[in-house]
Design a protein around this motif. Structure first.
Motif, short mmCIF file in Angstrom:
data_model
loop_
_atom_site.label_atom_id
_atom_site.label_comp_id
_atom_site.label_asym_id
_atom_site.label_seq_id
_atom_site.Cartn_x
_atom_site.Cartn_y
_atom_site.Cartn_z
N ASP A 16 0.84 -1.19 0.00
CA ASP A 16 0.00 0.00 0.00
C ASP A 16 0.88 1.24 0.00
O ASP A 16 1.93 1.28 0.66
CB ASP A 16 -0.90 0.03 1.24
CG ASP A 16 -1.76 -1.23 1.36
OD1 ASP A 16 -2.35 -1.62 0.34
OD2 ASP A 16 -1.82 -1.80 2.46
N ILE A 17 0.45 2.29 -0.72
CA ILE A 17 1.25 3.50 -0.90
C ILE A 17 0.45 4.71 -0.43
O ILE A 17 -0.75 4.82 -0.70
CB ILE A 17 1.64 3.68 -2.38
CG1 ILE A 17 2.45 2.47 -2.87
CG2 ILE A 17 2.41 4.97 -2.60
CD1 ILE A 17 2.69 2.46 -4.37
N VAL A 32 -4.53 6.98 -0.58
CA VAL A 32 -3.82 5.71 -0.45
C VAL A 32 -4.09 4.89 -1.69
O VAL A 32 -5.25 4.75 -2.12
CB VAL A 32 -4.27 4.94 0.81
CG1 VAL A 32 -3.80 3.49 0.75
CG2 VAL A 32 -3.74 5.61 2.07
N TRP A 33 -3.03 4.40 -2.31
CA TRP A 33 -3.16 3.43 -3.39
C TRP A 33 -2.96 2.05 -2.78
O TRP A 33 -1.88 1.75 -2.24
CB TRP A 33 -2.10 3.67 -4.47
CG TRP A 33 -2.26 4.96 -5.21
CD1 TRP A 33 -3.06 5.20 -6.29
CD2 TRP A 33 -1.58 6.20 -4.95
NE1 TRP A 33 -2.92 6.50 -6.71
CE2 TRP A 33 -2.02 7.14 -5.90
CE3 TRP A 33 -0.64 6.59 -3.99
CZ2 TRP A 33 -1.55 8.44 -5.93
CZ3 TRP A 33 -0.18 7.90 -4.01
CH2 TRP A 33 -0.63 8.81 -4.97
N THR A 34 -3.99 1.21 -2.81
CA THR A 34 -3.91 -0.10 -2.17
C THR A 34 -3.19 -1.09 -3.08
O THR A 34 -3.08 -0.90 -4.29
CB THR A 34 -5.31 -0.63 -1.85
OG1 THR A 34 -6.02 -0.87 -3.07
CG2 THR A 34 -6.08 0.36 -0.99
N ALA A 35 -2.72 -2.16 -2.46
CA ALA A 35 -1.98 -3.18 -3.21
C ALA A 35 -2.84 -3.84 -4.28
O ALA A 35 -2.31 -4.37 -5.26
CB ALA A 35 -1.44 -4.23 -2.24
N ASP A 36 -4.18 -3.80 -4.12
CA ASP A 36 -5.06 -4.41 -5.12
C ASP A 36 -5.52 -3.42 -6.18
O ASP A 36 -6.43 -3.71 -6.95
CB ASP A 36 -6.26 -5.08 -4.46
CG ASP A 36 -7.13 -4.10 -3.68
OD1 ASP A 36 -6.83 -2.89 -3.70
OD2 ASP A 36 -8.10 -4.55 -3.04
N GLY A 37 -4.91 -2.22 -6.23
CA GLY A 37 -5.14 -1.31 -7.34
C GLY A 37 -6.16 -0.22 -7.12
O GLY A 37 -6.48 0.52 -8.06
N GLN A 38 -6.70 -0.05 -5.92
CA GLN A 38 -7.66 1.01 -5.66
C GLN A 38 -6.96 2.31 -5.28
O GLN A 38 -5.87 2.30 -4.72
CB GLN A 38 -8.60 0.61 -4.52
CG GLN A 38 -9.41 -0.64 -4.76
CD GLN A 38 -10.33 -0.91 -3.60
OE1 GLN A 38 -11.28 -0.17 -3.33
NE2 GLN A 38 -10.05 -1.99 -2.87
N THR A 39 -7.61 3.43 -5.60
CA THR A 39 -7.17 4.74 -5.13
C THR A 39 -8.22 5.26 -4.17
O THR A 39 -9.36 5.50 -4.56
CB THR A 39 -7.00 5.73 -6.29
OG1 THR A 39 -6.05 5.20 -7.23
CG2 THR A 39 -6.49 7.07 -5.78
N TYR A 190 -0.11 -12.09 6.26
CA TYR A 190 -0.33 -11.82 4.84
C TYR A 190 0.92 -12.18 4.05
O TYR A 190 2.02 -12.25 4.59
CB TYR A 190 -0.66 -10.34 4.61
CG TYR A 190 -1.89 -9.85 5.33
CD1 TYR A 190 -3.17 -10.14 4.85
CD2 TYR A 190 -1.79 -9.09 6.49
CE1 TYR A 190 -4.31 -9.69 5.50
CE2 TYR A 190 -2.92 -8.63 7.15
CZ TYR A 190 -4.17 -8.93 6.65
OH TYR A 190 -5.29 -8.49 7.31
N LYS A 191 0.73 -12.40 2.74
CA LYS A 191 1.82 -12.60 1.78
C LYS A 191 2.63 -13.87 2.02
O LYS A 191 3.78 -13.96 1.61
CB LYS A 191 2.76 -11.38 1.76
CG LYS A 191 2.12 -10.11 1.24
CD LYS A 191 3.10 -8.95 1.20
CE LYS A 191 4.23 -9.21 0.23
NZ LYS A 191 5.16 -8.06 0.14
N ALA A 192 2.04 -14.86 2.68
CA ALA A 192 2.69 -16.16 2.80
C ALA A 192 2.32 -17.01 1.58
O ALA A 192 1.53 -16.60 0.73
CB ALA A 192 2.27 -16.85 4.09
#
Length: 280
Positions: A16-17, A32-39, A190-192
């Protein structure tokens, strides 16, 4: 690639950014730009919405964000600033974003000594650092000073790092709870590796022992240590919600870390970062 006319400042381990973007009209809101592509546009402060220049500076692994809203004023006049923190940016209509002016979180006795705060970073513990303009007891500006805000009762576990990379990068472990008897405790991995078996390692102290190309942080071999079996879902996540039991004394350190079977990991395993919290 992020939105046209945007700036990115903070990145967490989940992808997330935090930053700002102009896509929402004439103002420059924090987003916030989420890891799944939402703004996602974050709520503005109390300066008004039309002339806001927002900057989300940093985002931690819980999704807590810190930043600054400013209003430059008409015709380039003196700007107003509002230091902000946002909690749970992953909001729904039933659970809206929680926004707070950081000065409202400071002990009232100390507010008079800070005229302006600019937060730069928030860690997984909820501790915030930045720079501010302080005043002396006469109200005279004492110049810029760094600050550190520490929660009175931290409900976020502290990150001890030491993750071991796997198929989805470094697995991320976060947890929330004050560890007071009868209160909620939420733990999330997450991310496992997806659909993989593993263990949640729990100990009452740190060990930092070499294991499978990584570092085992909890002391699971001593009294109170335990290994709880776990299976990740299709996205490589595990979420646990429980209640901290009655009867555990205060000031007991809890250390946790996941180890997951992972063909892409060193020696067939990946590991999350370790986290710790002290019971109350």
């Amino acid at each position: 690639m992020l939105d046209h006319h945007s700036d990115a400042y903070g990145l967490n381990d989940l992808g997330d950014i935090a930053g700002w973007a102009l896509q929402f009209g004439p103002s420059q809101p924090s987003v916030v730009w989420t890891a799944d592509g939402q703004t996602l546009r974050l709520p503005v402060g109390d300066l008004g919405v039309n002339q806001i220049q927002g900057t989300a500076e940093h985002i931690n692994n819980h999704g807590d964000v810190v930043g600054l809203d400013s209003n430059p004023g008409p015709h380039g006049g003196n700007p107003d600033f509002e230091p902000l923190g946002w909690v749970a940016f992953q909001a729904t209509e039933a659970s809206p974003v929680v926004k707070a002016n950081l000065l409202s979180l400071v002990d009232p006795a100390g507010v008079a000594y800070w005229r302006r705060l600019h937060p730069f970073e928030i860690n997984d513990r909820g501790e915030i650092c930045g720079i501010g303009v302080a005043t002396d007891f006469m109200g005279t500006s004492g110049g810029a000073r760094g600050f550190l805000m520490v929660p009175n009762t931290p409900d976020r576990f502290r990150n001890l790092s030491r993750a071991l990379r796997g198929v989805n990068g470094h697995p991320v472990l976060i947890a929330k709870g004050t560890l007071e008897p009868g209160t909620a405790v939420d733990v999330a991995l997450y991310k496992a590796a997806p659909n993989a078996s593993g263990f949640l390692m729990l100990g009452l102290d740190t060990l930092y022992a070499p294991l499978k190309g990584g570092v085992l942080v909890p002391d699971v071999g001593s009294a109170g240590g335990v290994m709880l079996p776990a299976i990740t879902d299709g996205s490589g996540a595990v979420t646990l919600a429980s209640t901290w039991p009655v009867g555990i004394p205060a000031n007991v350190e809890i250390v946790a870390q996941y180890w997951i079977a992972d063909a892409a990991g060193a020696h067939g395993f990946s590991a999350s970062n370790a986290i710790t919290q002290t019971s109350n």
